[in-house]
Scaffold this active site. Structure first.
Site, PDB file in Angstrom:
ATOM      1  N   HIS A 176     -34.927 -40.648 -10.690  1.00 13.48           N
ATOM      2  CA  HIS A 176     -35.955 -41.499 -10.069  1.00 13.48           C
ATOM      3  C   HIS A 176     -35.400 -42.917 -10.208  1.00 13.48           C
ATOM      4  O   HIS A 176     -35.424 -43.503 -11.288  1.00 13.48           O
ATOM      5  CB  HIS A 176     -37.291 -41.338 -10.806  1.00 13.48           C
ATOM      6  CG  HIS A 176     -38.334 -42.329 -10.396  1.00 13.48           C
ATOM      7  ND1 HIS A 176     -39.481 -41.981  -9.716  1.00 13.48           N
ATOM      8  CD2 HIS A 176     -38.419 -43.678 -10.570  1.00 13.48           C
ATOM      9  CE1 HIS A 176     -40.223 -43.060  -9.495  1.00 13.48           C
ATOM     10  NE2 HIS A 176     -39.606 -44.102 -10.008  1.00 13.48           N
ATOM     11  N   ASP A 302     -41.724 -33.963  -3.111  1.00 15.84           N
ATOM     12  CA  ASP A 302     -42.351 -34.835  -4.116  1.00 15.84           C
ATOM     13  C   ASP A 302     -43.872 -34.638  -4.095  1.00 15.84           C
ATOM     14  O   ASP A 302     -44.642 -35.600  -4.186  1.00 15.84           O
ATOM     15  CB  ASP A 302     -41.973 -36.306  -3.918  1.00 15.84           C
ATOM     16  CG  ASP A 302     -42.269 -37.164  -5.150  1.00 15.84           C
ATOM     17  OD1 ASP A 302     -42.709 -36.607  -6.185  1.00 15.84           O
ATOM     18  OD2 ASP A 302     -42.063 -38.389  -5.078  1.00 15.84           O
ATOM     19  N   HIS A 306     -53.261 -35.939  -6.525  1.00 18.48           N
ATOM     20  CA  HIS A 306     -54.155 -36.811  -7.300  1.00 18.48           C
ATOM     21  C   HIS A 306     -55.586 -36.525  -6.837  1.00 18.48           C
ATOM     22  O   HIS A 306     -55.836 -36.475  -5.631  1.00 18.48           O
ATOM     23  CB  HIS A 306     -53.851 -38.290  -7.039  1.00 18.48           C
ATOM     24  CG  HIS A 306     -52.495 -38.723  -7.504  1.00 18.48           C
ATOM     25  ND1 HIS A 306     -52.168 -38.835  -8.843  1.00 18.48           N
ATOM     26  CD2 HIS A 306     -51.384 -39.062  -6.812  1.00 18.48           C
ATOM     27  CE1 HIS A 306     -50.908 -39.239  -8.951  1.00 18.48           C
ATOM     28  NE2 HIS A 306     -50.400 -39.375  -7.738  1.00 18.48           N
TER      29      HIS A 306
HETATM   30 ZN   LIG Z   1     -40.064 -40.274  -8.629  1.00 18.93          ZN
HETATM   31 ZN   LIG Z   2     -41.706 -37.059  -8.185  1.00 17.52          ZN
END
Ligand SMILES: [Zn+2]
Ligand SMILES: [Zn+2]
Length: 423
Positions: A176, A302, A306
């Site tokens: 990341h 990804d 939420h």
């Molecule tokens: Zn990430």
């Molecule tokens: Zn991620």
């Protein structure tokens, strides 16, 4: 032993450079040769028979944030989207930083019984950046790679040691990329749109500097790095250069980074807020070019669920990310295949054998004798995305109402039909 026949489909298996009309037979959880009779036959005329899709970048949230997603609901969403294997990120609470934690994830996935789950272990203990996690124990527990995703590994020294250890187990470190000193208080990409909206921006160099660092460290250590969610033109260039030099670096693109731009933020809809942020059309074009020339060898979502009340907070307070498992295939097919950027075999390669190779997992192929994970795709199905019908627990998607072409109509995991809309 019951047999399943997938009859007369367009069989596409990039691991064997295969693209032909034919039959695929499954028995005993394996891909097998022709049998004398089939217990069940699915007519796949006009459909694509592909190795089961792999999404190597998924947040399942369990343990700790079950209000957003659980291993059961996340894997159900995967099956609904045609995904037979997911690699899940370790930024849970507590994080996946020990053998027991990795084993827990695998156990929960088995109990749920939807799709395969390959846990990714944390690089640092508790993702606290202070000391390396028990990487050997994690591998023993079933972890297939390492990352502190959600956050970067801030220290170059820590990253170097992680790459050295991971190399001993022949595992990749997933990056990341974000230099935190450059991204304090950001809500979107830095550029003309952020200036006009008066919102704090994150410059693309915050991502690119770390990618440069980690490619250099991969070269130094002989380790293997995989750059998650590549979002900028400069990032694509760095990976292209690294690969040309023979450094062990791969990169992935997520659908939102090649279908949306920072212009979407004008709506102040939090479903356009993600890390790394949506950038300009120039970046979108560079990512598509990177997918076309093979620089970006993996497609992944990804998937970041939420709960609605969290995404409903003030724009600068709400969490980053969107769900992706159930829009993965149709968004990629509609925006990569229909415009002619990729062919079906090229796209399926980035969703099957390529991620399997990055993770070193025994999946992503229809070779005889291998595990029977298969996705059947209707390439011509035209439909409208309706988030109300999703199996994931969360609803944070910017794709609601989008018209798409292409759909997973059957999902087979370990020889078992988990979803079927054929016939
Ligand atoms: Zn990430
Ligand atoms: Zn991620």
């Amino acid at each position: 032993m019951s047999t399943l026949l997938l009859k007369n489909g367009r069989v596409i298996d990039p691991s064997q450079n295969l693209d032909r009309i034919g039959d695929v037979w499954l028995a005993g959880g394996k891909i097998v040769g022709p049998q004398s009779r089939a217990d069940r036959t699915l007519d796949c005329t006009g459909l694509i028979v592909s190795p089961g899709l792999i999404d190597m970048h998924v947040h399942l949230r369990e343990p700790g944030r079950e209000e957003d997603e659980t291993i059961a609901t996340g894997t159900q969403a995967a099956v609904n989207g045609g995904v037979t294997s997911v690699a899940c990120m370790p930024n849970t609470e507590p994080s996946i930083d020990s053998q027991a934690a990795a084993e827990f994830v695998i156990q929960q996935a088995k109990r749920a019984g939807h799709c395969n789950v390959f846990p990714v272990g944390a690089v640092t203990k508790g993702r606290n950046q202070l000391e390396l996690a028990e990487m050997g124990g994690l591998v023993k527990g079933g972890a297939v790679a390492f990352t502190d995703d959600g956050s970067p590994v801030e220290s170059a020294e820590m990253m170097r040691r992680a790459l050295e250890y991971a190399r001993m187990f022949d595992r990749a470190v997933l990056v990341h990329a974000e230099i935190s000193e450059l991204t304090k208080g950001w809500v979107m990409a830095e550029g003309a749109v952020s200036t006009r909206l008066g919102l704090r921006g994150m410059p693309a160099v915050a991502e690119e500097i770390m990618i440069y660092r980690d490619i250099a460290l991969a070269e130094l250590t002989g380790g293997k790095v995989h750059i998650l969610h590549v979002s900028s033109a400069g990032a694509v260039d760095l990976i292209r250069q690294g690969r040309a030099k023979g450094i062990r670096v791969s990169g992935e693109a997520c659908p939102h980074h090649f279908t949306l731009t920072d212009e979407c933020l004008r709506t102040f809809d939090s479903n356009y807020k993600m890390a790394p942020p949506l950038r300009t059309q120039r970046d979108v074009d560079a990512i598509i070019a990177g997918l076309k020339d093979g620089t970006l060898s993996v497609l992944a979502t990804d998937h970041a669920p939420h709960a609605p009340e969290k995404k409903a907070r003030e724009f600068d307070q709400c969490p980053n990310g969107i769900i992706g498992l159930e829009t993965f295939l149709p968004i990629c097919a509609t925006h990569l295949i229909r415009p002619g950027h990729l062919t079906w075999p090229e796209m399926i390669r980035k969703m099957t054998i390529n991620p399997a190779e990055v993770l070193g997992i025994d999946r992503g192929t229809l070779q005889l004798g291998r595990i029977a994970d298969v996705t059947v795709i209707d390439p011509d199905a035209e439909w409208t995305i309706d988030i109300a019908k999703f199996k994931t627990k969360s609803r944070n998607s910017p794709y609601h109402g989008w018209k798409v072409t292409g759909k997973a109509v059957a999902t087979i995991v370990d020889g078992e039909l988990k979803k079927c809309e054929i016939g």
